[in-house]
Design an enzyme around this catalytic site. Structure first.
Site, PDB file in Angstrom:
ATOM      1  N   ASN A   1     -15.782 -53.095 -76.012  1.00  0.00           N
ATOM      2  CA  ASN A   1     -15.867 -54.529 -76.308  1.00  0.00           C
ATOM      3  C   ASN A   1     -17.319 -54.972 -76.507  1.00  0.00           C
ATOM      4  OD1 ASN A   1     -13.060 -55.308 -76.117  1.00  0.00           O
ATOM      5  ND2 ASN A   1     -13.213 -54.906 -73.924  1.00  0.00           N
TER       6      ASN A   1
ATOM      7  N   LYS B   1     -11.350 -48.525 -76.404  1.00  0.00           N
ATOM      8  CA  LYS B   1     -12.056 -49.702 -76.888  1.00  0.00           C
ATOM      9  C   LYS B   1     -13.453 -49.824 -76.290  1.00  0.00           C
ATOM     10  CE  LYS B   1     -10.770 -54.306 -77.778  1.00  0.00           C
ATOM     11  NZ  LYS B   1     -10.092 -55.511 -77.347  1.00  0.00           N
TER      12      LYS B   1
ATOM     13  N   SER C   1     -11.824 -51.533 -71.799  1.00  0.00           N
ATOM     14  CA  SER C   1     -10.617 -52.357 -71.790  1.00  0.00           C
ATOM     15  C   SER C   1      -9.661 -51.834 -70.728  1.00  0.00           C
ATOM     16  CB  SER C   1      -9.941 -52.331 -73.168  1.00  0.00           C
ATOM     17  OG  SER C   1      -8.657 -52.923 -73.118  1.00  0.00           O
TER      18      SER C   1
ATOM     19  N   ARG D   1     -42.120 -96.867 -69.236  1.00  0.00           N
ATOM     20  CA  ARG D   1     -41.551 -96.134 -68.112  1.00  0.00           C
ATOM     21  C   ARG D   1     -40.046 -96.007 -68.332  1.00  0.00           C
ATOM     22  NH1 ARG D   1     -43.549 -92.912 -64.260  1.00  0.00           N
ATOM     23  NH2 ARG D   1     -45.249 -94.391 -63.936  1.00  0.00           N
TER      24      ARG D   1
END
Length: 288
Positions: free
Chosen positions: A109, A107, A101, A140
């Site tokens: 993540n 942190k 972070s 088709r």
């Protein structure tokens, strides 16, 4: 998923080779022989009939990718929730320069999980497009057929990306076993209260508020949040019901003292727990 894939492949991996009208007319009497030889060379099954406008096979292939990505999304979502600070039971593998972070250096993540979920959402959006493309006109398709290339490549590419991130996650996931144990212990055993409930059911009953059926009367503990007690263990519902001899012991003891308590039609002995609580356990101030 591997079982689904094995079942899917014979239906999907079929040669499409039928000529302008699906009759192989340009090859004369060698049409079927050429078709079989081509299928063998490509490692595909020979179709029973041309399937130019029968698109269930290719739609099923993309539908399988949707199921696969749904399963991967489940894993990624659970890992994200388990990585939250207040849970902190698992963590994605650390990779240099990834997951940090810019403002919170502690942190990590859930980058792989985010990629898995984002790419899976893309696959899930393409599945309805493939299903809608099955409605092709006559022999088709004019329009629905042309929408398939817009979806098939994207679906496989996104599913591949989700699988690659899931592999990174599975091979390097960090599991905090001690933290898991602390979280399980945080309720003081109430997480396994179902066993107590099932043990009490023969004495207390599990039906409606009939006067002939024993029942608990909601007390002051009902709905109260479970928090720490004086000894550090959770207080609240478990403590209130267990003040005198334990939540399970008291009704069992009451049942033994009054054998007809839980038998309908037992006369005076068939009174409810509300009627018997004072005689069976006087002065407890319980929540029965």
């Amino acid at each position: 998923m591997l079982e689904r894939l094995d079942q899917l492949r014979p239906r999907v991996e079929k040669l499409q080779f039928g000529g302008a009208a699906g009759t192989l007319a340009s090859l004369g009497d060698q049409g079927l022989a050429v078709q079989d030889a081509l299928a063998k060379e490509l490692g595909l099954a020979s179709p029973d009939i041309p399937w130019h406008v029968a698109r269930d096979g290719i739609a099923e292939a993309v539908g399988f990718l949707g199921l696969l990505c749904g399963a991967l999304s489940k894993i990624a979502t659970d890992v994200i929730l388990m990585m939250q600070t207040e849970v902190a039971e698992v963590a994605e593998p650390h990779q240099e320069g990834r997951g940090g972070s810019s403002t919170m250096p502690q942190k990590r993540n859930p980058i792989s999980c985010e990629y898995i979920i984002a790419q899976s959402r893309g696959v899930h959006a393409l599945v309805p497009q493939m299903l809608a493309a099955m409605a092709q006109d006559q022999e088709r398709g004019t329009g629905p057929w042309q929408t398939e290339p817009l979806a098939v490549g994207q679906a496989f590419l996104l599913a591949h990306g989700a699988l690659a991130q899931a592999r990174v996650l599975a091979e390097g996931l960090t599991v905090d076993v001690a933290r898991m144990q602390r979280n399980l212990d945080s309720t003081g055993g109430l997480i396994v209260a179902e066993q107590v409930m099932m043990g009490l059911a023969p004495a207390l009953g599990r039906g409606g508020p009939s006067r002939r059926q024993p029942r608990l009367r909601p007390g002051p503990a009902a709905g109260r949040a479970v928090g720490p007690g004086p000894d550090g263990r959770p207080a609240g519902l478990g403590t209130s019901l267990g003040r005198r001899g334990g939540a399970a012991d008291r009704p069992f003891r009451l049942s033994r003292q009054h054998p007809g308590l839980h038998r309908p039609g037992a006369g005076a002995a068939g009174l409810t727990l509300d009627d018997r609580r004072d005689a069976a356990d006087p002065g407890t101030g319980s929540a029965w």
